[in-house]
Design a protein around this motif. Sequence first.
Motif, PDB file in Angstrom:
ATOM      1  N   LYS A  61       1.290  -1.299  -0.074  1.00  0.00           N
ATOM      2  CA  LYS A  61       0.375   0.591   0.337  1.00  0.00           C
ATOM      3  C   LYS A  61       0.852   1.242  -0.251  1.00  0.00           C
ATOM      4  O   LYS A  61       0.951   2.346  -0.503  1.00  0.00           O
ATOM      5  CB  LYS A  61      -1.393  -0.366   1.243  1.00  0.00           C
ATOM      6  CG  LYS A  61      -1.329   0.884   1.374  1.00  0.00           C
ATOM      7  CD  LYS A  61      -2.951   0.941   2.851  1.00  0.00           C
ATOM      8  CE  LYS A  61      -4.157   1.690   2.021  1.00  0.00           C
ATOM      9  NZ  LYS A  61      -4.852   1.966   3.421  1.00  0.00           N
ATOM     10  N   PHE A  62       1.780   1.577   0.660  1.00  0.00           N
ATOM     11  CA  PHE A  62       2.396   2.210   0.622  1.00  0.00           C
ATOM     12  C   PHE A  62       3.913   2.293  -0.187  1.00  0.00           C
ATOM     13  O   PHE A  62       3.833   3.652  -1.048  1.00  0.00           O
ATOM     14  CB  PHE A  62       3.974   2.700   2.165  1.00  0.00           C
ATOM     15  CG  PHE A  62       5.084   3.124   2.004  1.00  0.00           C
ATOM     16  CD1 PHE A  62       4.904   4.248   2.186  1.00  0.00           C
ATOM     17  CD2 PHE A  62       6.254   3.315   1.393  1.00  0.00           C
ATOM     18  CE1 PHE A  62       5.657   5.936   2.255  1.00  0.00           C
ATOM     19  CE2 PHE A  62       6.867   4.044   1.346  1.00  0.00           C
ATOM     20  CZ  PHE A  62       6.834   5.096   1.668  1.00  0.00           C
ATOM     21  N   GLU A  63       3.956   1.792  -1.098  1.00  0.00           N
ATOM     22  CA  GLU A  63       4.545   1.722  -2.606  1.00  0.00           C
ATOM     23  C   GLU A  63       3.708   2.038  -3.523  1.00  0.00           C
ATOM     24  O   GLU A  63       3.624   3.018  -4.601  1.00  0.00           O
ATOM     25  CB  GLU A  63       5.330   0.394  -2.808  1.00  0.00           C
ATOM     26  CG  GLU A  63       6.013   0.239  -4.442  1.00  0.00           C
ATOM     27  CD  GLU A  63       7.010  -0.906  -4.456  1.00  0.00           C
ATOM     28  OE1 GLU A  63       7.375  -0.958  -5.572  1.00  0.00           O
ATOM     29  OE2 GLU A  63       6.395  -1.867  -3.688  1.00  0.00           O
ATOM     30  N   ALA A 127       8.236  -3.692   5.458  1.00  0.00           N
ATOM     31  CA  ALA A 127       8.162  -2.582   4.578  1.00  0.00           C
ATOM     32  C   ALA A 127       9.073  -1.563   4.842  1.00  0.00           C
ATOM     33  O   ALA A 127      10.082  -0.437   4.051  1.00  0.00           O
ATOM     34  CB  ALA A 127       6.840  -1.990   4.888  1.00  0.00           C
ATOM     35  N   ALA A 128       9.287  -1.571   6.723  1.00  0.00           N
ATOM     36  CA  ALA A 128      10.375  -0.072   7.224  1.00  0.00           C
ATOM     37  C   ALA A 128      12.125  -0.893   6.931  1.00  0.00           C
ATOM     38  O   ALA A 128      12.744   0.046   6.599  1.00  0.00           O
ATOM     39  CB  ALA A 128      10.009   0.141   8.807  1.00  0.00           C
ATOM     40  N   GLU A 133      15.228   0.458  -0.577  1.00  0.00           N
ATOM     41  CA  GLU A 133      14.531  -0.729  -1.008  1.00  0.00           C
ATOM     42  C   GLU A 133      13.208   0.228  -2.376  1.00  0.00           C
ATOM     43  O   GLU A 133      13.267   0.515  -3.682  1.00  0.00           O
ATOM     44  CB  GLU A 133      14.691  -2.045  -1.283  1.00  0.00           C
ATOM     45  CG  GLU A 133      15.383  -2.336  -1.182  1.00  0.00           C
ATOM     46  CD  GLU A 133      15.741  -4.078  -0.432  1.00  0.00           C
ATOM     47  OE1 GLU A 133      14.462  -4.689  -1.257  1.00  0.00           O
ATOM     48  OE2 GLU A 133      16.566  -4.758  -0.040  1.00  0.00           O
ATOM     49  N   ILE A 134      12.151   0.294  -1.602  1.00  0.00           N
ATOM     50  CA  ILE A 134      11.343   0.951  -2.177  1.00  0.00           C
ATOM     51  C   ILE A 134      11.504   2.011  -2.955  1.00  0.00           C
ATOM     52  O   ILE A 134      10.582   2.568  -4.404  1.00  0.00           O
ATOM     53  CB  ILE A 134      10.244   0.891  -1.197  1.00  0.00           C
ATOM     54  CG1 ILE A 134       9.770  -1.063  -0.541  1.00  0.00           C
ATOM     55  CG2 ILE A 134       8.706   1.638  -2.194  1.00  0.00           C
ATOM     56  CD1 ILE A 134       8.002  -0.524   0.686  1.00  0.00           C
ATOM     57  N   LEU A 139      12.472   5.513  -7.620  1.00  0.00           N
ATOM     58  CA  LEU A 139      13.783   6.754  -8.617  1.00  0.00           C
ATOM     59  C   LEU A 139      14.224   6.310  -9.808  1.00  0.00           C
ATOM     60  O   LEU A 139      14.445   7.250 -10.600  1.00  0.00           O
ATOM     61  CB  LEU A 139      13.948   7.300  -7.700  1.00  0.00           C
ATOM     62  CG  LEU A 139      13.523   8.167  -6.300  1.00  0.00           C
ATOM     63  CD1 LEU A 139      13.788   9.118  -5.163  1.00  0.00           C
ATOM     64  CD2 LEU A 139      12.608   9.366  -7.207  1.00  0.00           C
ATOM     65  N   GLY A 140      14.557   4.633  -9.463  1.00  0.00           N
ATOM     66  CA  GLY A 140      15.192   4.334 -10.212  1.00  0.00           C
ATOM     67  C   GLY A 140      16.833   4.481 -10.314  1.00  0.00           C
ATOM     68  O   GLY A 140      17.674   4.425 -10.954  1.00  0.00           O
TER      69      GLY A 140
END
Length: 458
Positions: A61-63, A127-128, A133-134, A139-140
């Motif tokens: 969801k955050f991603e 997720a934290a 990595e997210i 951003l790439g």
Amino acid sequence: MPEVASQSGCVSAMAKFIVLFLFSLLCACRAQVPLIMWTSDGYTLPTLEEPTAGEIVSGAKFESYLKSALTTSPHTVLLFLQAELSMDDFTAYGGVYGNKKDSVFVNLESALQASTTKVLPSLDWTAAESVEEIFQQQLGVPALSVVPSELGQLQLNTAEPSLLLIRLPYTTGAQSKELLRKNDETIGNVLTILQAQSVPYTAVYTGLKPSHVIQDETSMVWGLAGRSLLQAPLQADGKPPVAFNNTEGKPCILLWADQLKLRYDKGNVFDLALLTFNGSATLEGSFCNASVARLVLNYKNVLNFRSLQLIFSMRNSFFPVSARFWSVMEQVVLNYDGQTAIFNGSHDIYNPAEYSFHCQEVSTARNPLLVPRNKDDSATRWTVLFTDFQIQGFNVTGPFSYANDCASFFTPGIWMGLLTALLMVFILTYGLHMIMQLRTMDRFDDPKGPSISVPQNE
């Protein structure tokens, strides 16, 4: 008018931290960290449905939100990644309880007042751990770890995305407040440098793991059984569960216990937990497939035996009545110097196949869950006690799944409460019945008139 605007900004910041505090009271989950995201002046973040009370925002969801947020916000991202962070840090040191002058987050509060802010009070801990990595995926570009004192020497190209990683320390105890104050000063210095260079930014402040984790208060003494949380976390000593991998290299059997105590012929008690979870025990002979799981723990020179094997045998069976698969612990076997002791699992050691099994106490003593196969068998010479025991032999997808606990729902305390409540209801019903049976006289004696004459039959 400036004074009114300043007071309005302070009230807004105060309201944000009060919201954080309220969420901290409602979210009593352990694997979660807060995340605060804001932008520089002149930029906005897209709307996000506020998490419901008690909800832990998942990494997916955050991603998903981040993917939409980075389309409108600056692509120069500042990731302030603190070693540990919890909502308690904001409520205890953010001036929520007292004067705002006592807050250690002066620079953070100022940044929040001057920008649009998104707050996730409860971001999933996993997720934290992967938040870096997210951001790199969205951003790439790889993350660039920078020291705040050297940030002014960087020539940032705002036309290209960049991820600047600033790591912040944390420690528990009396030094935590002062360390949080220094971290807030670091955040303020970094933002000041970027503002001086007229570089728009998107800032994120979160932690790698919670700084305050609620531990289960469980008793680890012999002969005590009770109900505990249905999913055993990593304990304070941090020992991971034993994991046996299948032919594809993926875990298929998980085992965790606080104690694995054995006693032979009323001798000394030996705890196998230390050898089990420090890697001394080998898993040679273990096996798993869709219907059978067998975990073999091999030890050397234990309890005066040259070799000792502790074997857990589980079977995955389909029960037509419930129309689902169930995992059943069939046997626990001890092989020691050529001899074998077999304990059959009682009917209480079972769980749905997609769950794990958890029990505060699995033993051969009082309320035994392990029963010797034969009364004359060598198993009667052994005493076994596993505390805070959790095992999963099927449908392992990562950590332990939700656990089916061995403690029955109707504990003695619940029965006492129900019986007491029924007794009180009975007394109340009887009292109401007696009151409803009361009758008043239908005739009364008038003192000013003739007395009532009641004829009597002779």
